[in-house]
Design a protein around this motif. Structure first.
Motif, mmCIF file in Angstrom:
data_model
loop_
_atom_site.group_PDB
_atom_site.id
_atom_site.type_symbol
_atom_site.label_atom_id
_atom_site.label_comp_id
_atom_site.label_asym_id
_atom_site.label_seq_id
_atom_site.Cartn_x
_atom_site.Cartn_y
_atom_site.Cartn_z
ATOM 1 N N GLU A 1 -44.479 -79.315 75.379
ATOM 2 C CA GLU A 1 -45.562 -78.476 76.250
ATOM 3 C C GLU A 1 -45.060 -77.609 76.763
ATOM 4 O OE1 GLU A 1 -48.175 -80.983 78.476
ATOM 5 O OE2 GLU A 1 -48.363 -82.543 76.785
ATOM 6 N N ASN B 1 -46.096 -73.597 76.465
ATOM 7 C CA ASN B 1 -46.814 -72.671 77.538
ATOM 8 C C ASN B 1 -45.785 -71.475 78.120
ATOM 9 O OD1 ASN B 1 -49.135 -74.286 77.741
ATOM 10 N ND2 ASN B 1 -48.092 -75.824 78.734
ATOM 11 N N ARG C 1 -47.269 -74.373 70.135
ATOM 12 C CA ARG C 1 -48.720 -74.429 70.447
ATOM 13 C C ARG C 1 -49.786 -75.245 69.553
ATOM 14 N NH1 ARG C 1 -48.843 -68.045 72.327
ATOM 15 N NH2 ARG C 1 -48.102 -68.620 74.455
ATOM 16 N N ILE C 2 -49.697 -74.811 68.256
ATOM 17 C CA ILE C 2 -50.442 -75.745 67.502
ATOM 18 C C ILE C 2 -50.333 -77.387 67.642
ATOM 19 C CG2 ILE C 2 -50.983 -76.256 65.015
ATOM 20 C CD1 ILE C 2 -49.902 -73.275 64.348
ATOM 21 N N CYS D 1 -49.344 -78.674 70.261
ATOM 22 C CA CYS D 1 -50.030 -79.301 71.357
ATOM 23 C C CYS D 1 -51.596 -79.448 71.237
ATOM 24 C CB CYS D 1 -49.678 -78.423 72.476
ATOM 25 S SG CYS D 1 -48.062 -78.612 73.003
ATOM 26 N N GLU D 2 -52.121 -78.306 70.640
ATOM 27 C CA GLU D 2 -53.563 -78.361 70.667
ATOM 28 C C GLU D 2 -54.192 -79.310 69.629
ATOM 29 O OE1 GLU D 2 -54.279 -74.238 69.540
ATOM 30 O OE2 GLU D 2 -53.487 -73.407 71.720
ATOM 31 N N LYS D 3 -53.492 -79.219 68.195
ATOM 32 C CA LYS D 3 -54.189 -80.120 67.378
ATOM 33 C C LYS D 3 -53.732 -81.445 67.348
ATOM 34 C CE LYS D 3 -54.611 -79.509 62.205
ATOM 35 N NZ LYS D 3 -54.184 -79.133 61.272
ATOM 36 N N SER E 1 -52.119 -83.221 70.091
ATOM 37 C CA SER E 1 -51.949 -83.467 71.609
ATOM 38 C C SER E 1 -50.412 -83.645 71.918
ATOM 39 C CB SER E 1 -52.783 -84.831 71.841
ATOM 40 O OG SER E 1 -53.991 -84.799 71.154
#
Ligand code: SF4
Length: 354
Positions: free
Chosen positions: A68, A72, A99-100, A102-104, A106
């Motif tokens: 994370e 960020n 980033r992917i 973290c987004e896709k 969790s």
């Protein structure tokens, strides 16, 4: 073949237990840390270079301790820390993939091959390394060290015209042997290739598996050709690099061609002609030259300090190349590649002369 394979696996694992190097990324099963270390280690696993990678890895994990925090962070910050390792697209891919995930997902690393290879910068090698080392799944990792060790040891049993697919199939067969821990097996293969079955100086006299090795009695020259060397030698490129300094600011461009794509660098010209450079004909001050490798290119670089009174440098402003003037104190932020650093070193060493 089966007996030889059993002998190989048993002795390899025995050797690894006693001889593995203590490296920081071996003390974790965290897929995030395994991923970072494997992307860094794709360059090499040998000798002095591994110490450099070890230090970089520790700095990286200290600054970006989890996925994370990496996701960020700013790309420039990651590139600055990556400085000196080369292959800057790998650092950019790390950022994008973080980033992917973290987004896709969790923030949880996927543990399936199909999910992993969809991510930027993760191919068969990295996916297999993450799955085997972090999740202990039987996916063989085949880097240059592994190919060399397996091809030399099983030379009589393999197709001697050398096929990477044949090596991969063999490694995948071995990793499925009973009682084989995939994590330990992959690391032991890479480690023995890096420390014993070395490209130029294989230590056959101290090799625990030498009794059954197909090539142990081959001459040094013969071993050097197993596996056969790449038939694609590096392309040599003569390049003139121009340092434009005005009021203590440097002119840089965002490179769009050939090397360090989308990274800032000095303006340059590629010289196709092979003839010797006539330094005295140049309207600029010649600072020096050096050779530099980037992937499949060997650059023969000539560095000039541009004398703007003699010739105006307008060609970069005329085309669509993105460019900017930066303070000399900002070079770390924009010119982090080892190629740019060599140019800067020449400039800094010679600027006291002007
Ligand atoms: S005996 Fe020599 S060539 Fe064979 S695996 Fe060992 S180090 Fe490599």
């Amino acid at each position: 073949m089966q007996d030889k394979q059993i002998y190989f696996v048993e002795h390899l694992l025995e050797w690894y237990k006693k001889n593995q190097r203590k490296l920081p990324f071996r003390e974790t099963k965290d897929p995030y840390k395994i991923w970072v270390s494997e992307v860094m280690l794709q360059q090499t696993r040998v000798g002095a270079v591994i110490n450099k990678i070890e230090n970089k890895y520790l700095q990286f994990i200290e600054r970006f301790p989890d996925i994370e925090i990496l996701a960020n962070s700013k790309t420039e910050e990651i590139l600055e820390l990556w400085s000196g390792l080369g292959y800057y697209n790998r650092a950019k891919n790390l950022h994008q993939t973080a980033r992917i995930i973290c987004e896709k997902y969790s923030g949880k690393f996927p543990d399936s091959y199909q999910d992993l290879i969809q991510l930027p910068g993760i191919g068969d090698y990295t996916a297999s390394a993450i799955l085997s080392i972090a999740f202990n799944k039987p996916y063989a990792v085949v880097d240059g060290n592994v190919k060399r060790l397996l091809f030399r040891f099983f030379y009589n049993e393999l197709d001697q015209t050398y096929s990477e697919k044949g090596i991969k199939n063999l490694a995948n067969e071995l990793i499925h042997f009973p009682k084989v821990e995939p994590s330990e097996f992959n690391q032991s293969l890479m480690e023995m290739g890096a420390l014993v079955c070395i490209y130029k100086y294989p230590k056959c006299n101290n090799c625990l598996i030498s009794s059954y090795c197909s090539t142990k009695d081959f001459s040094k020259e013969e071993k050097l050709n197993i596996p056969p060397k790449s038939i694609n030698p590096k392309k040599q490129i003569k390049i003139y690099i121009y340092i434009i300094n005005k009021y203590n600011k440097l002119f840089i461009i965002k490179n769009q061609h050939l090397f360090l794509k989308n990274h800032y660098f000095f303006p340059y010209e590629i010289k196709e002609k092979k003839e010797h450079l006539e330094i005295s004909d140049s309207p600029h001050t010649f600072l020096g030259n050096f050779k530099h490798n980037i992937m499949n290119y060997l650059f023969d670089a000539y560095i000039f300090l541009v004398n703007e009174n003699k010739k105006n440098f307008t060609f970069y402003q005329q085309d669509k190349t993105e460019s900017k003037w930066i303070e000399v104190s900002e070079t770390k932020k924009y010119l982090y590649s080892s190629f740019a650093k060599k140019v800067l070193d020449l400039y800094n060493n010679s600027s006291s002369l002007f």
